[in-house]
Design an enzyme around this catalytic site. Structure first.
Site, PDB file in Angstrom:
ATOM      1  N   HIS A   2       0.868  -1.190   0.000  1.00  8.61           N
ATOM      2  CA  HIS A   2       0.000   0.000   0.000  1.00  8.61           C
ATOM      3  C   HIS A   2       0.896   1.228   0.000  1.00  8.61           C
ATOM      4  O   HIS A   2       1.484   1.571   1.028  1.00  8.61           O
ATOM      5  CB  HIS A   2      -0.901   0.001   1.239  1.00  8.61           C
ATOM      6  CG  HIS A   2      -1.723  -1.258   1.354  1.00  8.61           C
ATOM      7  ND1 HIS A   2      -2.109  -1.784   2.546  1.00  8.61           N
ATOM      8  CD2 HIS A   2      -2.229  -2.095   0.405  1.00  8.61           C
ATOM      9  CE1 HIS A   2      -2.829  -2.883   2.341  1.00  8.61           C
ATOM     10  NE2 HIS A   2      -2.911  -3.094   1.051  1.00  8.61           N
ATOM     11  N   LEU A   3       1.001   1.886  -1.139  1.00 10.58           N
ATOM     12  CA  LEU A   3       1.932   2.999  -1.282  1.00 10.58           C
ATOM     13  C   LEU A   3       1.337   4.270  -0.694  1.00 10.58           C
ATOM     14  O   LEU A   3       0.218   4.639  -1.039  1.00 10.58           O
ATOM     15  CB  LEU A   3       2.229   3.238  -2.766  1.00 10.58           C
ATOM     16  CG  LEU A   3       2.755   2.035  -3.547  1.00 10.58           C
ATOM     17  CD1 LEU A   3       2.669   2.314  -5.041  1.00 10.58           C
ATOM     18  CD2 LEU A   3       4.181   1.741  -3.164  1.00 10.58           C
TER      19      LEU A   3
END
Lengths: 176, 493, 545
Positions: C479-480
């Protein structure tokens, strides 16, 4: 998935049908028994299916067997001989099931091949590696052991929202 | 000089045709309760459901009965009218007599003729009491909507509505259906519903060149745009003689059997109309349909199935679970699309997730099996191709919301397949699950051109062109005759 | 260099953020051109790519999406920096699986949609750590609602099962999906033994109805890497609809430079086609929606004389504060069957453990029993036992039924040293590969030591685990977040409350990069809420201009 009676031959895999890399004649290292002569003349994949059926006592798909056999033939120069030896062990014990003869397969090349054949049918691939050769997905036997309750991913077992039914018991394994 | 649009050919748009709930009593009590004003209204609502007015007169997601649904016919686009009681845009000004004329004779209050896309040839059989109840319902049970529906503009000469008068003279049988005293009350009720409100023959009876329902071929099967309304006579081989009474009842109530699933217009009819009828009425319809003269290869000249016809082959009996995975699995998608495995690869990529790799569907039948399935086993590929191109959308209380996505150019298409891809897929399906000859080859073959016909909304009708040619020739003849007469007159003098 | 396209708004990236912004603009009558680095593909092709993978790699999210040479994305790591796209450094590897395909990474997401809580957005004022968001939960709530209706998110109606634990302002568009028997068992166990509530997760999946004219979920259990029927929302399902509304979508168009002009406003973007020809695309407003690696990479690559440190970077925060949800996944062997694999791959979770005063000392965590069918993980283990025949069948079945993967996903604080820079290694187009230095930090490590792993062990014990395999290191959840961080102060923030770059008033950077805190739940729904908020501001701005 359960019923695979129409599996057209894999024409692309010319390798098995008279390919130059295959052994033209199959000679055994062991004694030439009557049954061995018959076995000797059948195409490699049929013999491979015979071996597979002895090692894996389930319904096996011929088309998948063709792919596994072709791959194995590339890895083992004497695949045919090795098949013959393992089959001979089974025949000597009148074995119809793997449990009846597997322990008699000598450790080393032959036992490795036997394990590899079993792994190929169950996993549908030539190894656990990322670049393994895929032989099958839908026919991989690992899924058959649990298909009464767990779907093969991407092939749901019911209509929408149908997964809250009571699960099957842990044992026995369904027939396949 | 006859032209008409009789066939209800609707190309289903990509939008799911949600059943617009009927105002008031969608699943009204069974008719037969006479008397009180409330019950007349309820009876009218029930009859409107049975007649499936909403299927044409309500745009999906739009106001009930406000019209504006575009109906693709072989001769052009027809827009359904606003039949809400709006006095400006609907039928609010209609007297009961005018309402009756429209339903029974296809004549609007302003005297113009309706096209038989409005199935007045069936509604003509409605009883006076039922017409009255419908009138009460439409005047009091429907919300008026003051937005007018678009006008229908058919190409010349179809826009000459008065020509319908001639057609009606030839083909409209407006006699009231009299009960047959030799038959049970249930059978009579079934006939009334099937020939009247439920208007089964509108789709299932083949039509002649002038698009009239053919005498003596009742329910023997007809093309309805891209779909094919199959033979539902009791013939064992070509009809539904192999179905039990309970199966036919279940099909009407839910649209689903293991061997047959309703799609296209029939899915709409089940969702909006049949599923809301009482069990007694559905049984009655089934009894009537089962009593029709059998038309097909196991029937004799009297319409009876031959006693000797031990027949196990019909469109629901072909095929078996089978797959061709080993011909492409492991080779990569692009490789799989080449050569002999193309149809099998397309099937796997687009269909197998739901219908399973071997076509056996899911155990609960929600995703149907493809073998022993009337769509795959028929000798007409329309329904197969239409199902692929347009998907299935059917919602019933008993069966939930059944949805198969389309594969045409719709914005919600799962995948927009080309004609040659659909043809390859269809031939794969027919080879594995359809009727095959002794050599195992499919009896039916599909070409990309066949797919295009279904994509276009079904076979068109040459009527417009022929009518124009006919009129042109007629006009030319008149001109020549007049000219000849004038010349002769001059010569005389 | 050729001028190929132009529109009022140019959107770079066709992932979920890009398509949401695009649709809001198109519905407001504003023209849109979208540029996608990678290819446009069909679901059919991806499903078959997955099925053709050998069993050992089927668990890899990106392996069904082979990258095009011009649009490389992270694939399973080889360890050879010339082969790998992401250049990773630091005590923790910031490994990712995002893909550069039209439709973006929602092709292979699990569809999990946990909202932030009010406390998640005020870490600094409540606990003295991290950053506060520039607005509060109430402000974000209506955009969360929009996200839920646009994507088709199903969730529980029961007030006792809500996350955040407060009444909703609008119901979910669809009811939550049912639990499998294994999940029911897990729910009972954690409740009885530990008092935790295993909530049905809000997920972007059609529950019992063809929402948005896509089929309903039927338990294909293949969400990762691809839903074979489109019951799970992915951005690719929007593309055709956007084109029907008038969008121009160019795929295989790798944007490599953002061009500034007078007033430091954005004038154009430049993209390479597969023949390495460059094209210039002009517009009045620009949206970079490539999420938190490709967006800062592009901003840094676009450094020019006006912006020597990279675009939008007067704060020096572009590429900094890289965040993810560090996770620990335990494999438990139980003595009774749980039968993972029925239903979607993530269907529930324990969220209450992510909240509390302890956040002044260490990170919170959320726990979930991952619902992936276990065959692919257990088959080779079973084969290695040397069993054959019936014993092998039973061994596979037992392992499939009785092994379970329990994941603890942690929050992380923004650390400017967790940073993306441009590597000196180049990709096929000659553009710099991204380099990321990452250290999950003590705040998160302490959580594993004193909080999350002890809880995980108690869960394992309550389930009756006869074997527990604990990882030694954090993995990433992929999850950036954080690299174009939002804040009220341009001195330490890249974007404002509308995800508008402080330095360029016609440049918007919505997405994970704007998130000021991670909390523990997956980031997509918050990204989409930010997309709606940014789109609202952009529509105003475009119309007002």
């Amino acid at each position: 998935m359960q019923n695979s009676n129409k599996t057209p031959g894999v024409s692309r895999r010319q390798l098995l049908i008279g390919g130059a890399s295959l052994l033209g004649s199959f000679t055994f290292a062991g004694p030439t028994l009557a049954w061995a002569k018959d076995f000797e003349d059948t195409p490699l994949h049929q013999r491979f299916m015979r071996l597979s059926q002895l090692l894996v006592n389930h319904r096996l798909n011929e088309g998948v067997g063709l792919r596994i056999a072709a791959f194995a033939a590339q890895k083992h120069a004497d695949l045919s001989g090795m098949i013959g030896q393992i089959v001979e062990i089974a025949e000597q014990r009148d074995a119809t099931e793997v449990e009846q003869f597997f322990d008699a397969i000598p450790e080393g090349e032959l036992r490795d091949l036997a394990y590899w054949v079993i792994a190929a049918w169950y996993s549908g691939a030539s190894s656990a590696a990322a670049d393994a050769e895929p032989f099958t997905y839908e026919h991989a036997l690992t899924y058959q052991t649990t298909l009464d309750i767990v779907p093969i991913p991407s092939f749901g077992l019911s209509g929408p929202n149908g997964w809250s039914r009571p699960p099957a018991p842990l044992m026995p394994v369904p027939r396949f | 000089m006859s032209m008409s649009i009789r066939t209800l050919t609707r190309v289903l748009a990509a939008t799911a045709c949600l059943a617009a709930p009927l105002p008031l009593f969608a699943s009204a009590p069974a008719p037969g309760d006479a008397g009180t004003p409330d019950s007349t209204l309820a009876r009218g609502a029930y009859l409107a459901t049975a007649s499936d007015c909403t299927a044409c007169h309500t745009v999906p997601g739009g106001q009930p009965m406000a019209g504006g649904l575009k109906i693709e016919s072989p001769v052009g686009e027809i827009f359904s009218t606003n039949i809400t009681p709006s006095t400006s845009a609907g039928i609010g000004d209609y007297s009961e007599a005018e309402f009756s004329e429209a339903l029974r004779h296809g004549i609007r209050a302003d005297g113009a003729n309706l096209y038989p896309a409005m199935p007045y040839t069936a509604y003509t059989h409605l009883s006076d009491a039922d017409i009255h109840a419908l009138y009460v319902y439409f005047m009091q049970g429907v919300e008026p909507v003051d937005e007018p529906a678009p006008e229908t503009q058919l190409p010349f000469p179809m826009n000459l509505r008065f020509a319908m008068k001639a057609w009606n003279l030839l083909f409209l049988d407006d006699t009231q259906i009299e009960d047959d005293p030799r038959r049970s009350a249930e059978w009579n009720r079934g006939r009334y519903l099937a020939e009247g409100p439920a208007h089964c023959g509108t789709c299932h009876t083949p039509r002649g060149f002038l698009m009239q329902e053919k005498d003596g071929e009742a329910m023997a099967g007809a093309q309805v745009g891209p779909w094919y309304a199959p033979n539902i006579t009791p013939d064992l081989a070509d009809g539904i003689g192999s179905w039990s009474h309970y199966e036919l009842f279940t099909y009407l109530k839910t649209g689903k059997l293991d061997q047959a699933q309703a799609a296209g217009s029939m899915a709409e009819a089940i969702s909006h109309s049949f599923q809301h009828l009482s069990d007694a009425d559905l049984r009655a319809i089934a009894i009537y349909i089962e009593s029709l003269p059998a038309i097909g290869s196991t029937a004799n000249a009297d319409g009876k199935v031959e006693a000797s016809a031990a027949h196990d082959q019909n469109r629901f009996s072909h095929g078996e679970a089978s797959e061709a995975l080993a011909s492409f699995r492991g080779d990569g998608y692009a490789e799989g699309l080449k050569g002999d495995s193309r149809g099998a690869q397309i099937y796997s990529a687009n269909c197998a997730s739901c219908h399973q790799p071997d076509g056996s569907g899911t155990a609960d039948g929600y995703y149907p099996r493809l073998y022993e399935n009337g769509v795959l086993g028929d000798d007409n590929a329309s329904n197969l191709l239409a199902t692929i191109l347009y998907g299935v959308d059917r919602e019933t209380e008993a069966g939930g919301h059944v949805f198969m996505p389309p594969f045409g150019e719709q914005s919600n298409a799962f995948n927009s397949l080309e004609n040659d891809e659909i043809a390859a897929l269809a031939n794969y399906l027919l080879g594995h699950f359809g009727e095959t000859d002794e050599a195992g080859k499919a009896v039916l073959e599909v070409t990309p051109e066949d797919v295009q016909v279904i994509r276009d909304g079904g076979p068109g009708s040459p009527l417009v062109m022929l009518a124009r040619i006919g009129m042109g020739v007629g006009a030319l003849v008149v001109v020549l005759l007049v000219g000849y007469w004038l010349i002769r007159r001059r010569r005389r003098f | 260099m050729t001028q190929t396209a132009s529109a009022e708004v140019v959107i770079v990236g066709t992932g979920v953020v890009g398509v949401v912004v695009a649709e809001q603009l198109l519905d407001a009558g504003i023209s849109v051109v979208m540029l996608e680095a990678g290819p446009r593909v069909t679901r059919a092709e991806i499903v078959e790519n997955f099925r053709n993978l050998p069993l050992g790699i089927k668990g890899s999210a990106s392996s069904s999406y082979p990258p095009k040479p011009w649009a490389p994305h992270p694939m399973p790591r080889t360890g050879n920096p010339d082969e790998d796209y992401l250049q990773l450094d630091g005590p923790d590897a910031y490994a990712q699986t995002y893909i550069r395909y039209a439709g973006g990474s929602t092709w292979h997401w699990a569809g999990t949609c946990w909202r932030l809580t009010p406390d998640d957005m005020r870490l600094n004022s409540r606990y003295g750590v991290g950053r506060d968001w520039a607005f509060d939960y109430e402000t974000l709530d209506p955009y969360y609602n929009l996200a839920e209706y646009k994507l088709g998110i199903c969730g529980p109606a029961d007030p006792a099962l809500q996350w955040p634990p407060r009444p909703r302002s609008k119901p979910y568009p669809m009811p939550h999906l049912p639990f499998s028997p294994g999940e029911e068992k897990f729910t009972r166990v954690v409740k009885d033994a530990l008092g935790y509530t295993n909530l049905p997760v809000a997920q972007a999946r059609n529950s019992g109805t063809p929402y948005d004219e896509r089929p309903a979920c039927c338990g294909n259990n293949n969400c990762v890497p691809v839903c074979p029927i489109g019951a799970k929302y992915d951005a690719a399902t929007s593309l055709k609809r956007l084109e029907e509304k008038g969008a121009t979508i160019l795929s295989n168009a790798v944007v490599h430079r953002i061009e500034t002009g007078e007033g430091n406003r954005i004038e154009a973007v430049h993209y390479y086609d597969p023949e390495r020809q460059s094209h210039r695309v002009t517009g009045k407003h620009f949206v970079i929606a490539c999420n938190a690696i490709e967006t800062p990479k592009l901003l840094l690559m676009s450094a020019d004389s006006r912006n020597p440190n990279g675009l939008a970077n007067s704060s020096d925060q572009v590429g900094r504060n890289m965040m993810d949800h560090p996770q620990m996944g335990l494999t438990l062997t139980l003595d009774e069957p749980y039968w993972l694999g029925q239903g979607p791959v993530v269907n529930s979770g324990i969220m209450e453990t992510s909240q509390g005063d302890f956040r002044a000392e260490h990170a919170g965590a959320y726990f979930r029993m991952n619902n992936f069918a276990r065959n692919r993980y257990e088959t080779f283990n079973a084969l290695k036992t040397g069993k054959v025949g019936r014993a092998l069948d039973e061994e596979i079945r037992r392992r499939t039924a009785c092994t379970v993967n329990v994941v603890a996903a942690h929050e992380i604080l923004p650390d400017p040293n967790n940073r993306l820079t441009l590597s000196s290694r180049k990709d096929w187009l000659g553009l710099p590969k991204p380099h990321v230095y990452y250290d999950v930090g003590d705040y998160t490590r302490r959580s594993a030591d004193v909080y999350s792993m002890p809880i995980a062990r108690r869960i394992a014990e309550a389930m009756g685990a006869i074997d527990v395999k604990e990882p030694t290191q954090f993995a990433q959840s992929k999850h950036l977040m954080g690299s174009t961080i939002m804040g009220n102060d341009p001195a330490n923030s890249v974007v404002d409350t509308d995800c508008r770059a402080y330095d360029h008033d016609n440049l918007f950077l919505p997405g994970g990069g704007a998130m000021a805190s991670t909390a523990c739940g997956n980031s997509t729904i918050t990204m989409v809420a930010l997309a709606f908020k940014a789109a609202e501001a952009l529509v105003s701005q475009a119309k007002g201009a």
